[in-house]
Scaffold this active site. Structure first.
Site, PDB file in Angstrom:
ATOM      1  N   CYS A   1      -0.501   0.281   9.623  1.00 52.32           N
ATOM      2  CA  CYS A   1      -0.638   1.650   8.999  1.00 52.32           C
ATOM      3  C   CYS A   1      -2.216   2.019   8.665  1.00 52.32           C
ATOM      4  CB  CYS A   1       0.254   2.121   7.720  1.00 52.32           C
ATOM      5  SG  CYS A   1       2.012   2.240   8.520  1.00 52.32           S
ATOM      6  N   HIS A   2      -2.643   1.090   7.549  1.00 49.67           N
ATOM      7  CA  HIS A   2      -4.102   1.171   7.060  1.00 49.67           C
ATOM      8  C   HIS A   2      -4.688  -0.241   6.945  1.00 49.67           C
ATOM      9  CE1 HIS A   2      -1.396   4.413   5.615  1.00 49.67           C
ATOM     10  NE2 HIS A   2      -2.465   5.253   5.730  1.00 49.67           N
ATOM     11  N   GLY A   3      -4.307  -1.253   7.852  1.00 44.77           N
ATOM     12  CA  GLY A   3      -5.181  -2.321   8.083  1.00 44.77           C
ATOM     13  C   GLY A   3      -5.189  -3.219   7.197  1.00 44.77           C
TER      14      GLY A   3
ATOM     15  N   HIS B   1       0.827  -1.267   0.060  1.00 48.34           N
ATOM     16  CA  HIS B   1       0.051   0.115  -0.105  1.00 48.34           C
ATOM     17  C   HIS B   1       0.924   1.094  -0.245  1.00 48.34           C
ATOM     18  CE1 HIS B   1      -2.960   2.741   2.317  1.00 48.34           C
ATOM     19  NE2 HIS B   1      -3.152   2.838   0.793  1.00 48.34           N
TER      20      HIS B   1
ATOM     21  N   PRO C   1      -6.489  -1.896   2.111  1.00 51.60           N
ATOM     22  CA  PRO C   1      -6.008  -1.194   1.027  1.00 51.60           C
ATOM     23  C   PRO C   1      -5.175  -1.581  -0.051  1.00 51.60           C
ATOM     24  CG  PRO C   1      -5.457  -0.212   2.817  1.00 51.60           C
ATOM     25  CD  PRO C   1      -5.926  -1.452   3.340  1.00 51.60           C
TER      26      PRO C   1
END
Lengths: 173, 275, 414
Positions: free
Chosen positions: A137-139, A118, A152
């Site tokens: 950070c963003h799963g 990502h 993501p």
């Protein structure tokens, strides 16, 4: 100006002027190259572009992070259960379809880049729904083959070029 | 009047300069200059001789390296323009040394491991730093990685002018100095007296003599050969890009003469009607 | 002479831009239509050569700063191991920078001696000359700071000697030295501040060069005959193409010399001792500055008193700023001043002599010669120039530049 009016403006197509200009341009271009190339990785960096990792001491189930080309590489000694999970996933379930066999040379050893596809964070091992990796950070969640399953990130964790030199030694890069 | 005074002044200055030069020459009479040898890497097109560098490395490894550090990475031994050992040879060579890992292991301990081509040559065993070496030898043996560039000797007027001129240029002073020092132990009863060392009192006792190193390629095992080979090798160590530099320099020179010639004629063409 | 620009861009976009920011017009009037005396010789190409050297030094310097580490423990290895061995073309760029400094000074000395010979410092170019002296001082400062950066033993010795000059100042000298050093001797803090200033000063030089060029475009260039332009049509040619192509040719020839140094004798002008790492406990046997500072070093050593030596050193450069008023002879060019011409060449010989003495180990004979030559150096400015201002019998000066050109080439039609 008298001087200017009595002289014809130099003919631009004059061969001499063209040749001089062309040779000069070649010179400038050649001179530019060292100044560009100096920013490329230097000899000491290139010398470290491949590393040898001793994997003999990694127990089953453990992930060891090694530093390669300035970033993390995960060397995971997978358990039988993890291998089975990785092999039994349907390709249709995957965002970036790849079989486990395409991603490993020996089923018990998974070697992947530790950079989340990502935005470049380093995922945490044995975490997330698929118990592969979880990126804080963003799963993004990766499975035990390092493939993206949720979140993501668009792609699976990259597999670096590597080679088994022996049963206990891997050369990465 | 003015003209006369100027001439007198100029000749007085010249006389003083000459007297000074003579005085200087007398002072240095007992300190001979290193003889100038012929080197494969001298001149305008010269380059290092691979076989000579390999022999020189052997001398370094078997003799010099017991006291002198040489902080260069093993990998350079296989790069073009040097001794050009094969990569496998360099790998095996590096692995034969124990180097201190730059990063601690997982237990946080500083540890030693076999070297890799990316590592530097480790310091000589037993002398982990210059202080330890100085404590043993009285003076720390200098690092050999730049030695050939760090040694020069005074050439004096007018030679230093000629040394800059194309065709006569002299950039191998370091090699000549090293070669001369190794051949300068001429007092058999004083092993620390050297003919070419400034002041003659050298901290390094004669390190090498005939037959000390077993050459594999049949080169005679003489002190002269050893000192030439090590001097050539150290010249390469100090200036590993010399071959590339010379090659590139010749190209640049030819190109610049062509460009300057073209610009000259262009300039003439532009100016011919202005006068 | 370079009045308001008559430049009109051909394109509509060009006219739109020009009416808002007349940069192209400025460039045009400065480097295209600028009238150049038609009798200039090749000594007038050193301005272009110097511009080229300044740009070369800034570019190579910025690049080296990408790899250089300004720390007392790593500076030496970052240059000699990293840049010289590992960085792609690092050896080339480093040799360009070190030898470039020498060639920058060499060109600067030609440029200064040109000005001295042809009287380029005289009215109306006094300010132009003084700006030049300031640029030279900045160059000396930059070169000195840069010489410290490799952190070799000669870097260390040079930094120690030069910064210790301030200790000659009574009472506050030592505190000032400690302030300069950031310690009680040259060390890590000195190196980092020198690096910072070495990066800064070239841009100050570039700004001063801008003023220098501006000033020359206001007064116009001096010329070998030293007569001012009277009729622009008869006496001048446009900068482009005439001066441009001549300058380019001169730069190309200069580059041959530059390439010779870089590729074939890169260490000829460098001190071998600087390939030994700095050691605060040992000074090299023979401390000498780079060649371009040797005459000043000789003047410093010629004076047996510490404070007076430092003053003489400073005075030897500062005196240059005053020569527009020391030489009052209305004839500019030495071409028409036989006595001045003779003394000019004696002065050149004195500078070379001082340079040679600066490179030698001091002894009694040397010191005596150094003192005579130092007296000669100052005598040229403080005695010869004022005396010749009024006593010299000059030769007749041509009426105009065009006359001078025609006199030289009677067959050619203008």
């Amino acid at each position: 100006m008298a001087a200017a009016t009595t002289i014809e403006a130099p003919n631009r197509r004059d061969f001499l002027f063209l040749a001089t200009g062309a040779v000069g341009a070649v010179g400038v271009a050649a001179l530019a190259w060292p100044f560009i190339d100096q920013m490329n990785p230097d000899a000491s960096t290139l010398a470290l572009s491949s590393i040898e990792v001793d994997i003999g001491a990694i127990p089953v189930g453990q992930i060891v992070t090694v530093k390669w080309r300035g970033g993390p590489v995960f060397v995971r000694h997978r358990t039988a259960k993890e291998i089975e999970e990785a092999q039994n996933v349907q390709l249709s379930e995957l965002r970036d379809p790849q079989t486990d066999a395409q991603r490993v040379q020996k089923p018990e050893w998974l070697i992947v880049s530790g950079i989340c596809t990502h935005l470049g964070c380093v995922p945490i091992g044995h975490e997330g729904k698929y118990e592969g990796w979880f990126c804080p950070c963003h799963g993004s969640m990766y499975d035990t083959s390092g493939r993206i399953r949720q979140g993501p990130a668009p792609l699976n964790l990259a597999v670096p070029e590597y080679k088994f030199l022996s049963d206990t030694k891997v050369k990465i890069g | 009047m003015i003209r006369f005074k100027t001439k007198a002044l100029a000749s007085a200055a010249l006389a003083f300069a000459f007297a000074g030069g003579v005085a200087l020459a007398q002072e240095t009479a007992e300190q001979p200059k290193p003889p100038r040898e012929t080197w494969s890497f001298g001149g305008m097109t010269g380059g290092f001789d691979k076989a000579q560098l390999q022999r020189g490395f052997q001398v370094y490894k078997e003799v010099c390296s017991s006291c002198h550090p040489m902080t260069i990475p093993f990998r350079t031994l296989s790069q073009p323009g040097g001794p050009e050992f094969t990569e496998d040879q360099v790998k095996a060579l590096a692995a034969s040394y124990q180097v201190t890992s730059p990063e601690p292991n997982e237990k946080g301990e500083i540890f030693k491991r076999p070297g890799t081509p990316a590592d530097n040559f480790p310091r000589p065993d037993g002398y982990p730093n210059d202080q330890a070496a100085a404590a043993t030898f009285g003076k720390a043996p200098p690092d050999m990685n730049l030695l050939a560039k760090a040694r020069k000797y005074e050439r004096g007027f007018p030679w230093f002018v000629f040394d800059a001129l194309p065709g006569l240029q002299y950039q191998e002073m370091g090699a000549d100095y090293i070669h001369a020092i190794l051949n300068g132990y001429t007092h058999p009863d004083d092993l620390q007296w050297n003919l070419y060392y400034p002041g003659h009192k050298i901290a390094m006792p004669q390190p090498i003599s005939d037959g000390a190193v077993e050459y594999k390629d049949g080169t005679p095992k003489t002190l002269d050969n050893y000192s030439k080979d090590i001097a050539a090798f150290l010249s390469w160590v100090a200036e590993p890009n010399l071959n590339e530099r010379r090659r590139m320099g010749l190209g640049v020179m030819i190109f610049m003469f062509v460009l300057a010639g073209l610009l000259y004629f262009t300039k003439k063409r532009v100016w011919e009607k202005a006068h | 002479m370079s009045g308001p620009s008559t430049y009109v861009p051909k394109s509509a976009i060009g006219r739109w831009f020009e009416s808002r920011l007349p940069v192209m017009g400025l460039m045009h009037s400065s480097f295209v239509s600028f009238p150049v005396p038609r009798n200039l010789n090749y000594m007038w190409t050193f301005g272009a050569i110097l511009s080229f050297m300044l740009i070369a030094q800034i570019i190579t310097g910025v690049v080296l700063a990408m790899h250089y580490i300004p720390s007392a423990t790593e500076a030496f290895t970052s240059i000699n191991d990293n840049i010289m061995r590992d960085v792609n073309y690092g050896w080339l760029i480093r040799y360009m920078h070190t030898n470039g400094a020498s060639l920058f000074f060499l060109a600067c000395y030609f440029h200064m001696l040109r000005g001295l010979y042809y009287g380029s410092y005289k009215a109306p170019r006094e300010l132009l000359w003084i700006i030049g002296v300031v640029i030279y001082l900045l160059m000396v400062g930059t070169a000195f700071l840069g010489y410290v950066l490799p952190w070799g033993s000669m870097s260390f010795a040079g930094a120690t000697v030069i910064t210790s000059l301030v200790t000659a100042i009574p009472v506050v000298g030592v505190p000032i030295a400690h302030w300069l050093w950031g310690g009680f001797a040259i060390g890590g803090p000195t190196l980092t501040r020198f690096f910072s200033l070495h990066y800064l000063l070239p841009f100050v030089i570039a700004a001063m060069v801008g003023l220098h060029v501006w000033a020359v475009h206001v007064t116009g260039q001096n010329n070998p005959d030293g007569v001012e332009v009277q009729n622009a049509e008869r006496d001048t040619v446009p900068f482009t193409p005439y001066a441009t192509i001549k300058d380019l040719f001169a730069v190309a020839v200069w580059f041959i010399l530059y390439a010779w140094l870089i590729f074939f004798i890169p260490n000829y002008l460098l001190d071998a001792d600087n390939y030994n790492i700095a050691n605060p406990l040992v000074t090299p046997a023979h401390v000498v500055p780079e060649w371009y500072l040797l005459p000043f070093y000789a003047i410093l050593r010629a004076i047996p008193n510490k404070l007076m030596g430092v003053i003489a050193l400073l005075a030897s450069i500062v005196v240059l700023a005053f020569i527009p008023w020391l030489d009052r002879n209305p004839v500019k060019s030495a071409k028409y001043r036989p006595a001045y011409r003779l003394f000019f060449w004696v002065f050149v010989a004195i500078c070379i002599g001082l340079g040679w003495i600066g490179s030698q180990e001091p002894n009694d004979t040397m010191s005596l010669v150094a003192r005579i030559l130092t007296a000669g150096y100052f005598g040229f400015f403080l005695v010869i120039m004022p005396v010749l201002s009024f006593t010299e019998k000059t030769k007749p000066v041509p009426v105009s530049i065009a006359d001078a050109v025609l006199a030289k080439k009677p067959a050619a039609a203008a």
